[in-house]
Design a protein around this motif. Sequence first.
Motif, PDB file in Angstrom:
ATOM      1  N   PRO A 174       0.803  -1.234   0.000  1.00 46.01           N
ATOM      2  CA  PRO A 174       0.000   0.000   0.000  1.00 46.01           C
ATOM      3  C   PRO A 174       0.832   1.278   0.000  1.00 46.01           C
ATOM      4  O   PRO A 174       0.441   2.272  -0.599  1.00 46.01           O
ATOM      5  N   GLY A 175       1.998   1.268   0.665  1.00 47.51           N
ATOM      6  CA  GLY A 175       2.770   2.499   0.831  1.00 47.51           C
ATOM      7  C   GLY A 175       3.200   3.116  -0.484  1.00 47.51           C
ATOM      8  O   GLY A 175       2.944   4.290  -0.766  1.00 47.51           O
ATOM      9  N   GLY A 176       3.863   2.341  -1.334  1.00 51.41           N
ATOM     10  CA  GLY A 176       4.309   2.836  -2.631  1.00 51.41           C
ATOM     11  C   GLY A 176       3.163   3.103  -3.586  1.00 51.41           C
ATOM     12  O   GLY A 176       3.248   3.988  -4.442  1.00 51.41           O
ATOM     13  N   SER A 177       2.084   2.331  -3.447  1.00 48.22           N
ATOM     14  CA  SER A 177       0.913   2.582  -4.289  1.00 48.22           C
ATOM     15  C   SER A 177       0.327   3.951  -3.980  1.00 48.22           C
ATOM     16  O   SER A 177      -0.102   4.678  -4.885  1.00 48.22           O
ATOM     17  N   LEU A 178       0.313   4.330  -2.702  1.00 46.05           N
ATOM     18  CA  LEU A 178      -0.212   5.638  -2.317  1.00 46.05           C
ATOM     19  C   LEU A 178       0.717   6.768  -2.746  1.00 46.05           C
ATOM     20  O   LEU A 178       0.254   7.871  -3.068  1.00 46.05           O
ATOM     21  N   SER A 179       2.025   6.503  -2.773  1.00 45.75           N
ATOM     22  CA  SER A 179       2.936   7.564  -3.206  1.00 45.75           C
ATOM     23  C   SER A 179       2.940   7.719  -4.724  1.00 45.75           C
ATOM     24  O   SER A 179       3.241   8.800  -5.239  1.00 45.75           O
ATOM     25  N   SER A 180       2.572   6.652  -5.453  1.00 48.61           N
ATOM     26  CA  SER A 180       2.578   6.704  -6.924  1.00 48.61           C
ATOM     27  C   SER A 180       1.231   7.073  -7.529  1.00 48.61           C
ATOM     28  O   SER A 180       1.152   7.375  -8.724  1.00 48.61           O
ATOM     29  N   ILE A 181       0.160   7.036  -6.743  1.00 51.94           N
ATOM     30  CA  ILE A 181      -1.177   7.088  -7.333  1.00 51.94           C
ATOM     31  C   ILE A 181      -1.460   8.399  -8.074  1.00 51.94           C
ATOM     32  O   ILE A 181      -2.177   8.399  -9.093  1.00 51.94           O
ATOM     33  N   LEU A 208      12.151   5.993   0.417  1.00 46.72           N
ATOM     34  CA  LEU A 208      12.101   4.842   1.315  1.00 46.72           C
ATOM     35  C   LEU A 208      12.071   3.547   0.519  1.00 46.72           C
ATOM     36  O   LEU A 208      11.536   3.494  -0.585  1.00 46.72           O
ATOM     37  N   GLN A 209      12.642   2.495   1.098  1.00 44.59           N
ATOM     38  CA  GLN A 209      12.530   1.156   0.532  1.00 44.59           C
ATOM     39  C   GLN A 209      12.386   0.175   1.689  1.00 44.59           C
ATOM     40  O   GLN A 209      12.266   0.596   2.849  1.00 44.59           O
ATOM     41  N   ILE A 210      12.351  -1.111   1.414  1.00 42.52           N
ATOM     42  CA  ILE A 210      12.033  -2.086   2.457  1.00 42.52           C
ATOM     43  C   ILE A 210      12.904  -1.901   3.699  1.00 42.52           C
ATOM     44  O   ILE A 210      12.423  -1.949   4.829  1.00 42.52           O
ATOM     45  N   SER A 211      14.187  -1.692   3.483  1.00 43.48           N
ATOM     46  CA  SER A 211      15.111  -1.588   4.619  1.00 43.48           C
ATOM     47  C   SER A 211      15.175  -0.206   5.237  1.00 43.48           C
ATOM     48  O   SER A 211      15.969   0.016   6.159  1.00 43.48           O
ATOM     49  N   GLY A 212      14.359   0.719   4.739  1.00 43.94           N
ATOM     50  CA  GLY A 212      14.307   2.047   5.360  1.00 43.94           C
ATOM     51  C   GLY A 212      14.763   3.154   4.441  1.00 43.94           C
ATOM     52  O   GLY A 212      14.478   3.153   3.245  1.00 43.94           O
ATOM     53  N   ASP A 213      15.469   4.103   4.994  1.00 39.38           N
ATOM     54  CA  ASP A 213      15.915   5.306   4.302  1.00 39.38           C
ATOM     55  C   ASP A 213      16.788   4.918   3.098  1.00 39.38           C
ATOM     56  O   ASP A 213      17.829   4.284   3.253  1.00 39.38           O
ATOM     57  N   ARG A 214      16.373   5.365   1.904  1.00 41.27           N
ATOM     58  CA  ARG A 214      17.119   5.006   0.695  1.00 41.27           C
ATOM     59  C   ARG A 214      18.561   5.501   0.754  1.00 41.27           C
ATOM     60  O   ARG A 214      19.485   4.819   0.283  1.00 41.27           O
ATOM     61  N   ASP A 215      18.783   6.651   1.300  1.00 37.50           N
ATOM     62  CA  ASP A 215      20.136   7.198   1.352  1.00 37.50           C
ATOM     63  C   ASP A 215      21.059   6.371   2.244  1.00 37.50           C
ATOM     64  O   ASP A 215      22.275   6.374   2.052  1.00 37.50           O
ATOM     65  N   ALA A 262       8.374   3.371   6.353  1.00 39.63           N
ATOM     66  CA  ALA A 262       8.811   2.276   5.481  1.00 39.63           C
ATOM     67  C   ALA A 262       8.086   0.974   5.789  1.00 39.63           C
ATOM     68  O   ALA A 262       7.984   0.101   4.921  1.00 39.63           O
ATOM     69  N   THR A 263       7.567   0.843   6.982  1.00 37.29           N
ATOM     70  CA  THR A 263       6.891  -0.403   7.358  1.00 37.29           C
ATOM     71  C   THR A 263       5.692  -0.692   6.469  1.00 37.29           C
ATOM     72  O   THR A 263       5.296  -1.845   6.304  1.00 37.29           O
ATOM     73  N   TYR A 264       5.110   0.362   5.880  1.00 40.52           N
ATOM     74  CA  TYR A 264       3.936   0.164   5.035  1.00 40.52           C
ATOM     75  C   TYR A 264       4.289  -0.064   3.561  1.00 40.52           C
ATOM     76  O   TYR A 264       3.404  -0.145   2.720  1.00 40.52           O
ATOM     77  N   PRO A 273      15.698  12.628 -24.236  1.00 40.13           N
ATOM     78  CA  PRO A 273      14.844  11.891 -23.309  1.00 40.13           C
ATOM     79  C   PRO A 273      14.772  12.658 -21.991  1.00 40.13           C
ATOM     80  O   PRO A 273      15.659  13.473 -21.684  1.00 40.13           O
ATOM     81  N   TYR A 274      13.738  12.399 -21.211  1.00 37.68           N
ATOM     82  CA  TYR A 274      13.526  13.131 -19.961  1.00 37.68           C
ATOM     83  C   TYR A 274      13.434  12.184 -18.762  1.00 37.68           C
ATOM     84  O   TYR A 274      12.944  11.055 -18.886  1.00 37.68           O
ATOM     85  N   ALA A 275      13.895  12.674 -17.641  1.00 38.03           N
ATOM     86  CA  ALA A 275      13.655  12.022 -16.352  1.00 38.03           C
ATOM     87  C   ALA A 275      12.963  13.030 -15.454  1.00 38.03           C
ATOM     88  O   ALA A 275      13.469  14.144 -15.237  1.00 38.03           O
ATOM     89  N   ILE A 276      11.797  12.652 -14.963  1.00 39.72           N
ATOM     90  CA  ILE A 276      11.034  13.496 -14.043  1.00 39.72           C
ATOM     91  C   ILE A 276      11.148  12.877 -12.656  1.00 39.72           C
ATOM     92  O   ILE A 276      10.677  11.762 -12.428  1.00 39.72           O
ATOM     93  N   ILE A 277      11.812  13.569 -11.763  1.00 41.75           N
ATOM     94  CA  ILE A 277      11.939  13.079 -10.386  1.00 41.75           C
ATOM     95  C   ILE A 277      10.784  13.674  -9.592  1.00 41.75           C
ATOM     96  O   ILE A 277      10.750  14.884  -9.314  1.00 41.75           O
ATOM     97  N   ALA A 278       9.832  12.816  -9.260  1.00 36.78           N
ATOM     98  CA  ALA A 278       8.625  13.253  -8.557  1.00 36.78           C
ATOM     99  C   ALA A 278       8.805  13.005  -7.060  1.00 36.78           C
ATOM    100  O   ALA A 278       8.818  11.853  -6.609  1.00 36.78           O
ATOM    101  N   HIS A 279       8.974  14.069  -6.312  1.00 36.99           N
ATOM    102  CA  HIS A 279       9.163  13.944  -4.865  1.00 36.99           C
ATOM    103  C   HIS A 279       7.816  13.605  -4.221  1.00 36.99           C
ATOM    104  O   HIS A 279       6.843  14.367  -4.333  1.00 36.99           O
ATOM    105  N   THR A 280       7.760  12.461  -3.566  1.00 31.94           N
ATOM    106  CA  THR A 280       6.503  11.955  -3.009  1.00 31.94           C
ATOM    107  C   THR A 280       6.681  11.539  -1.555  1.00 31.94           C
ATOM    108  O   THR A 280       7.788  11.574  -1.014  1.00 31.94           O
ATOM    109  N   ILE A 281       5.595  11.099  -0.962  1.00 35.11           N
ATOM    110  CA  ILE A 281       5.598  10.649   0.434  1.00 35.11           C
ATOM    111  C   ILE A 281       5.016   9.245   0.488  1.00 35.11           C
ATOM    112  O   ILE A 281       3.888   9.012   0.027  1.00 35.11           O
TER     113      ILE A 281
END
Length: 466
Positions: A36-43, A176-183, A246-248, A226-234
């Motif tokens: 659900p977490g990534g689906s909500l950030s991408s929707i 965010l990814q499964i293990s937490g903060d992407r950075d 990240a748990t979600y 070509p283009y890359a659009i970096i969409a800052h999401t939550i």
Amino acid sequence: MIKKLTRELLEQIKEKAERSRGDILAMTYLAASGHPGGSLSSIDIYTVLYNVVNMDKDKVIVSHGHTSPGVYSALARSGMFDPLAPIKGFRRVGSVFEGHVEPSVPGVTWGTGNLGQGLSVAAGHAIAARLKGIDVDCFVVMGDGEQQKGQISEARRFIKKYSLNNITVIIDDNRLQISGDRDKVMPQNLHAEYENAGFKVLEIDGHNHEEIYNAIKTATEDSQSPYAIIAHTIMGKGVSFMEGKATYHGRALKNDEMIQALKEVKLEWPIEELKALREKPVGEEFNWKGWDYPEVKQGEPRTYGKDILTDNRSAFGTALVDVAKANKDIAFAVFDCDLASSVKTGTYSTEFPDRFFEAGISEHNTAAMAGAASTQQVVSIFADFGMFGIDETYNQQRLNAINRAHLKLVCTHLGVDVGEDGKTHQCIDYLGLMRNLQGFKVVIPIDPNETDLATRWALSSPGNCL
């Protein structure tokens, strides 16, 4: 060309995105699994895309296929099918609405799940469009975590080399990814990586529909890059206690959490009604028949007498040129990974330079790209050593099988008789591996005459073939 964003359409997009948030929570909650977490950030990205692009012509490839709840809801809300269908079928046996996107779902271009594939698929579609002389915009929606995969770098280089400027990447950058903060997992400067690869880069608010639209409009109107659009999401956007957690990423809501979440999102139907719906048989009527394949003439077969000393790979290269010459009205594409002289596609590259694509040493990108091109009525050939075309890229070939592609995979240097090259090049598991892939035909010709016939048969036959 994308649709004009009128005030009315903007309001419709906003309403659809809000309803999709409820759909996403319902799907994952009732299935007791999903992402659900990534689906909500991408929707918001999905909702804009599916409501402004030409779905009959343009390509939307979803690379982070685990965000399937968002994809399914956005497609449904755009009119592709009943919004109740994915809620009823999500992650159930017998339903097309699997946990990761599948092409059996109307509107889904390519089935993904293992990450890092989407940009290569877009390159395949862009090559196919060029060969067929048609105007197609290719959009790739990707996760930020998957940018860590090397295949994406391979694809970027190929896209820049061949000026595939009809490709637009949109990255759901929720950090965010499964293990937490992407950075902390693996730091990356996404802006610099794409810019250094020759892409123009835009950074936007990935929840602002107007910003998403304007970025897409800018990208599609510029034919020079070509283009890359970096969409800052939550992560978890729209549900206060899920946001930035990240748990979600891959956990559905529990009962008490769902009760709380329903106070913040729009769910069109009572949850108990949806529970009852999922108790009924799946009963879906989607009938995906796969991809069309052109009618290819085999041409006149050659017979190699005892006095002609040649080998199988040379016979393949000759037959390939023969068939291509006999079908000049059909789009052919031969993909190479720096081995044309060894796999004998060099003559073809001289005869058809605009239909030969040198990808360098980048087998993962090439296997996925060639497979995707083969779904667009292009006779797509990937020739390589067995160790690279099969073993190294088995994951990509498995996806080609799942997506019912028409790839012609031609491999040399197979078996135990490759001599001085040594163990690393003695691929003796190729037969078992490829026979494990549903629909992948395997032909092992014994001499040049059989190779000639096998090549002509494979090029004229639908389906994946080794």
